[in-house]
Design a protein around this motif. Structure first.
Motif, mmCIF file in Angstrom:
data_model
loop_
_atom_site.group_PDB
_atom_site.id
_atom_site.type_symbol
_atom_site.label_atom_id
_atom_site.label_comp_id
_atom_site.label_asym_id
_atom_site.label_seq_id
_atom_site.Cartn_x
_atom_site.Cartn_y
_atom_site.Cartn_z
ATOM 1 N N TYR A 166 25.635 39.563 96.910
ATOM 2 C CA TYR A 166 26.326 40.308 95.862
ATOM 3 C C TYR A 166 27.199 41.380 96.495
ATOM 4 O O TYR A 166 26.823 41.998 97.494
ATOM 5 N N VAL A 167 28.374 41.592 95.878
ATOM 6 C CA VAL A 167 29.334 42.581 96.366
ATOM 7 C C VAL A 167 29.773 43.443 95.197
ATOM 8 O O VAL A 167 30.065 42.934 94.109
ATOM 9 N N SER A 168 29.807 44.757 95.427
ATOM 10 C CA SER A 168 30.208 45.688 94.382
ATOM 11 C C SER A 168 31.158 46.736 94.964
ATOM 12 O O SER A 168 30.974 47.166 96.111
ATOM 13 N N PRO A 169 32.154 47.184 94.188
ATOM 14 C CA PRO A 169 33.002 48.281 94.668
ATOM 15 C C PRO A 169 32.206 49.545 94.984
ATOM 16 O O PRO A 169 32.655 50.388 95.767
ATOM 17 N N SER A 170 31.029 49.673 94.394
ATOM 18 C CA SER A 170 30.184 50.846 94.669
ATOM 19 C C SER A 170 29.010 50.500 95.584
ATOM 20 O O SER A 170 28.047 51.257 95.684
ATOM 21 N N GLY A 171 29.079 49.347 96.254
ATOM 22 C CA GLY A 171 28.000 48.942 97.150
ATOM 23 C C GLY A 171 28.107 49.580 98.520
ATOM 24 O O GLY A 171 28.870 50.524 98.755
ATOM 25 N N ASP A 172 27.341 49.038 99.455
ATOM 26 C CA ASP A 172 27.281 49.587 100.824
ATOM 27 C C ASP A 172 27.048 48.411 101.772
ATOM 28 O O ASP A 172 26.116 47.618 101.584
ATOM 29 N N LEU A 215 34.152 42.233 100.678
ATOM 30 C CA LEU A 215 34.177 40.786 100.787
ATOM 31 C C LEU A 215 34.099 40.336 102.243
ATOM 32 O O LEU A 215 33.483 39.316 102.553
ATOM 33 N N ALA A 216 34.724 41.087 103.125
ATOM 34 C CA ALA A 216 34.722 40.699 104.538
ATOM 35 C C ALA A 216 33.307 40.663 105.097
ATOM 36 O O ALA A 216 32.936 39.746 105.843
ATOM 37 N N HIS A 217 32.481 41.636 104.735
ATOM 38 C CA HIS A 217 31.110 41.648 105.254
ATOM 39 C C HIS A 217 30.284 40.528 104.611
ATOM 40 O O HIS A 217 29.454 39.887 105.289
ATOM 41 N N LEU A 270 41.224 45.498 98.988
ATOM 42 C CA LEU A 270 41.238 44.948 100.336
ATOM 43 C C LEU A 270 42.071 45.832 101.249
ATOM 44 O O LEU A 270 43.215 46.168 100.928
ATOM 45 N N ALA A 271 41.509 46.167 102.412
ATOM 46 C CA ALA A 271 42.279 46.888 103.420
ATOM 47 C C ALA A 271 43.132 45.924 104.232
ATOM 48 O O ALA A 271 44.197 46.299 104.744
ATOM 49 N N ASP A 272 42.670 44.675 104.360
ATOM 50 C CA ASP A 272 43.390 43.633 105.078
ATOM 51 C C ASP A 272 43.237 42.322 104.309
ATOM 52 O O ASP A 272 42.385 42.196 103.431
ATOM 53 N N THR A 273 44.051 41.347 104.669
ATOM 54 C CA THR A 273 43.947 40.025 104.063
ATOM 55 C C THR A 273 42.539 39.468 104.235
ATOM 56 O O THR A 273 41.958 39.547 105.315
ATOM 57 N N PHE A 274 42.004 38.910 103.158
ATOM 58 C CA PHE A 274 40.693 38.254 103.212
ATOM 59 C C PHE A 274 40.907 36.831 103.715
ATOM 60 O O PHE A 274 41.501 36.003 103.019
ATOM 61 N N ARG A 275 40.421 36.537 104.931
ATOM 62 C CA ARG A 275 40.706 35.262 105.590
ATOM 63 C C ARG A 275 39.434 34.422 105.702
ATOM 64 O O ARG A 275 38.407 34.901 106.187
ATOM 65 N N THR A 305 30.933 29.583 97.596
ATOM 66 C CA THR A 305 31.551 29.848 96.299
ATOM 67 C C THR A 305 31.641 31.351 96.093
ATOM 68 O O THR A 305 30.653 32.072 96.259
ATOM 69 N N TYR A 306 32.832 31.827 95.715
ATOM 70 C CA TYR A 306 33.045 33.232 95.358
ATOM 71 C C TYR A 306 33.284 33.273 93.858
ATOM 72 O O TYR A 306 34.194 32.620 93.341
#
Length: 587
Positions: free
Chosen positions: A5-11, A25-27, A52-57, A66-67
Motif C-alpha cells: 500500500y502507498v499513501s501520500p501521507s505514508g513513510d 511508488l518508486a519504493h 512524482l519527483a522523477d519519472t516512474f519507470r 498490478t497498480y
C-alpha cells in the motif's frame, strides 16, 4: 497474492501494509521486485495526490505487478474513505504576492507551458494577431505598430500560425523585438523560422487555393507579459535565468491562500519498457508537460502528431499543377505515459488529464494489450497512440477536449500495427480527426461514435484512413457500424479514405452533417476499397463516377433528418460506449 500500500501521507520506512503504507511508488516498485519477482503483486494507491519527483519507470524486472486505486481494490471499504488517486508530475506553486491585480510567484528555474488552478486549465496569456500593418521579412516580421515593444521579455513570446496548410498549425518563438516610435521589427528564433520558410510552400491552382511561400502572419501570439489582461490566464517570465517569475491573473473569487496552483514539470509520468502482465486500474494520470516547442527549433507541425526537425524537404504533387512541400522525415509528439515492447498490459478505469503531450502511447508491443473504460480529457496532444504494435484493443473509452495546444492531434491513432481493434469509443470535441488508421494490417474500427471533430483544422474526418491496410480483404481494415456526425470545419470528409488507402471495407456506418460524407477520389488513388451498406445524408464526393478500384454495394443517401435518424436507429443504438461504460459521461 502479495500486497503493498502507498499513501501520500505514508513513510518509506514503514512495511507497506494497509495500516502503515509506503510514501512513494518508486519504493513500492523496488519492494515488489523482491516479492517473487513481482509475480501476482498488487500495489494499492490510497486516495490523494502522489507527486512524482522523477519519472516512474518499470522494466522487465517489474513484470506481474498490478497498480490500482484503493477505490478499485477495497470492495468492503476497509481502507478508508474512497477518493481520487492522482499520480502527478506537477509542482505546487506557493509564495504568491499580489501585484497590479495579478498574483506573482518566484519559481526558480521552473519551465512549463501549462498551469492548472484548482484542477482547471489556465490559458497562456495571448493576443489574437501581430498588431498593426505587418509583413514578413527574411528574419521575421515588421509592423507599423509599437505595441510589440511592450510585450515583455521577447524570448518568452511564441507565435502560433494556424492553417499554414489547412491541416497544419505551427509554433515558434521570438528572438528579439526592436523599434522606435514608428515601427517594430520582430526577429524570430532560429532555426525554426528558417525551417518554416523552407517547409511551408504550396501551389493549389483552383478556386479557393493559390500560391503560398513560407509562413504567413501569426494567428495568435502567446506568453507576453503585456498580454496578461484576462482572468484565468498566466505568463511565465524567464528573463532572469534561475529566477523565473510566474504571473497569474485570478478569476473572480480565487484567493491565493485557498487556491491550489500546479505547474506540470515532468515530461514523462510513467514509462514501462519490456514488462509483461502489468496493469493500471482506476488511477488518474495528471500534470505533465512537453517543452520541445519552447526550444529554438519550435514546433514545425506538418500533419497529425508529426513535426519537422530539420533534414530533407520533399515536393509532392497531388493533382495537375498542384503541389506541396513536406518533411522528408518527421518526428512524433511524445507521450506522457509510455509503454514500449510490453505484453499482456491492461489500462482500465483510469483518467488521463492535464497533460502536455499525447496522453498514452504503445509501441513495439507483443499482444494482449487492453485499453478499456478510460477517460482522456484536457490534453494538449492526442489521446491514445498505437504504433508498431500488435494485438492492441482500445474499447469503451471517452476521448474529448484533446489537442488543446497541438491541433493536429487525433483522439485515437493506430499506425504500422497488426490486429488492432478500436471499438465502442466515444470521441468528441477534438480539433482534427477523431480516429486515425495509418498503414497497417488487420485493423478494425467498430461501432464508435464521433462528433464535433475537426473543430479547428481542416482536411480530415471523424474516421480517417491512409495507406495500405493489408494485402487482401482477409487481413485488411474493416470500418463497421460507426456513427460519424458533425464534422465541423469546411473541407472535410467525415469517413475519409485517403492517400492510397487499400484493402479497406467500409460498411454499415451512419454519416451525418459533414462538408463531405466521404470521397472516392484521393491521391495516390484508392485501391480495393469497398463501401457497403452505409447510410449518409449526402452523396460522397466522386459518387457519380467511381473509380474501378472502388466497389459500391447497397449504400443509401437519406437527406431528411428524421428519415435519416429512423433509418440509422439500430446503428446508433449499438455505437459508442456500451451500457457498462456510459457512467464515464457523468464526470
Amino acid at each position: 497474492m502479495n500486497e503493498l500500500y502507498v499513501s501520500p501521507s505514508g513513510d518509506d520506512a514503514w512495511p507497506g501494509t494497509r495500516e502503515r503504507p509506503l510514501a512513494t511508488l518508486a519504493h513500492a516498485r523496488d519492494l515488489a521486485r523482491d516479492l517473487a519477482r513481482g509475480a501476482g503483486t498488487v500495489v494499492t494507491l490510497l486516495a490523494g495526490t502522489h507527486r512524482l519527483a522523477d519519472t516512474f519507470r518499470l522494466t522487465e524486472a517489474d513484470s506481474g505487478v498490478t497498480y490500482r486505486a484503493a477505490s478499485e481494490a477495497d470492495e468492503a471499504g476497509k481502507i478508508g474513505e474512497a477518493g481520487e488517486v492522482v499520480v502527478s508530475g506537477g509542482r505546487r506553486i506557493t509564495g504568491w504576492r499580489e501585484q497590479d491585480g495579478a498574483w506573482v510567484a518566484e519559481v526558480g528555474d521552473l519551465d512549463t507551458r501549462q498551469l492548472y488552478v484548482d484542477g482547471r486549465r489556465a490559458e497562456r496569456a495571448s493576443i489574437d494577431a501581430l498588431p498593426g500593418n505587418a509583413t514578413r521579412t527574411d528574419t521575421g516580421y515588421v509592423t507599423d505598430s509599437t505595441a510589440p515593444q511592450s510585450w515583455g521579455n521577447p524570448g518568452d513570446v511564441e507565435f502560433v500560425l494556424r492553417g499554414v496548410y489547412p491541416w497544419t498549425e505551427a509554433r515558434f518563438g521570438v528572438a528579439a523585438v526592436e523599434g522606435d516610435e514608428h515601427s517594430t521589427t520582430v526577429t524570430m528564433a532560429e532555426p525554426a523560422f528558417g525551417w518554416a520558410v523552407e517547409l511551408y510552400n504550396s501551389v493549389v491552382p483552383w478556386e479557393g487555393g493559390g500560391e503560398s511561400y513560407g509562413p504567413g502572419l501569426p494567428t495568435r501570439v502567446e506568453n507576453g507579459a503585456g498580454f496578461l489582461t484576462e482572468p484565468g490566464t498566466f505568463v511565465l517570465d524567464r528573463s532572469r535565468p534561475g529566477h523565473h517569475l510566474l504571473r497569474y491573473r485570478p478569476r473572480p473569487g480565487e484567493d491565493p491562500a485557498r487556491t491550489e496552483v500546479v505547474a506540470p514539470v515532468l515530461e514523462e509520468l510513467v514509462t514501462v519498457t519490456g514488462a509483461r502482465d502489468v496493469a493500471f486500474l482506476g488511477i488518474t494520470f495528471a500534470d505533465a508537460t512537453w517543452m520541445r516547442p519552447s526550444r529554438p527549433e519550435g514546433f514545425l507541425h506538418y500533419h497529425g502528431t508529426g513535426y519537422y526537425d530539420g533534414g530533407t524537404i520533399e515536393k509532392v504533387s497531388f493533382a495537375e499543377g498542384a503541389w506541396v512541400t513536406v518533411p522528408g522525415e518527421s518526428l512524433t509528439i511524445p507521450a506522457n505515459v509510455v509503454f514500449e515492447g510490453t505484453e499482456r498490459v491492461t489500462i482500465e478505469g483510469c483518467r488521463f488529464t492535464r497533460l502536455g503531450a499525447t496522453a498514452l502511447r504503445f509501441s513495439g508491443g507483443g499482444g494482449e494489450v487492453l485499453v478499456r473504460g478510460n477517460v482522456f480529457e484536457d490534453v494538449c496532444g492526442g489521446g491514445v497512440s498505437v504504433g508498431e504494435s500488435r494485438g492492441v484493443t482500445v474499447e469503451n473509452n471517452w476521448v474529448h477536449d484533446i489537442g488543446l495546444e497541438y491541433s493536429g492531434s487525433p483522439g485515437i491513432a493506430v499506425s504500422a500495427s497488426e490486429d488492432s481493434t478500436v471499438a465502442h469509443n466515444q470521441v468528441n470535441d477534438v480539433p482534427h480527426c477523431g480516429i486515425v488508421l495509418g498503414p497497417g494490417k488487420s485493423s478494425r474500427v467498430l461501432r464508435n461514435l464521433t462528433f464535433n471533430t475537426l473543430k479547428v483544422l481542416a482536411d480530415g474526418g471523424g474516421v480517417y484512413l491512409s495507406g495500405p491496410q493489408g494485402d487482401s480483404h482477409d487481413n485488411g481494415a474493416v470500418i463497421r457500424g460507426n456513427v460519424v456526425r458533425d464534422t465541423l470545419t469546411p473541407y472535410n470528409f467525415a469517413l475519409y479514405t485517403d492517400y492510397g488507402a487499400a484493402w479497406v471495407t467500409v460498411e454499415d456506418n451512419a454519416v451525418q452533417r459533414a462538408d463531405n460524407t466521404a470521397t472516392l477520389q484521393a491521391w495516390p488513388p484508392l485501391e480495393n476499397v469497398v463501401f457497403r451498406g452505409n447510410v449518409w445524408d449526402a452523396d460522397p464526393m466522386g459518387w457519380d463516377a467511381p473509380p474501378e478500384s472502388v466497389t459500391l454495394e447497397g449504400n443509401v443517401t437519406v437527406a431528411d433528418e428524421k428519415d435519416f435518424e429512423a433509418r440509422t436507429a439500430e446503428i446508433a443504438a449499438r455505437a459508442g460506449l456500451e451500457p457498462g461504460y456510459t457512467h464515464l459521461l457523468d464526470r
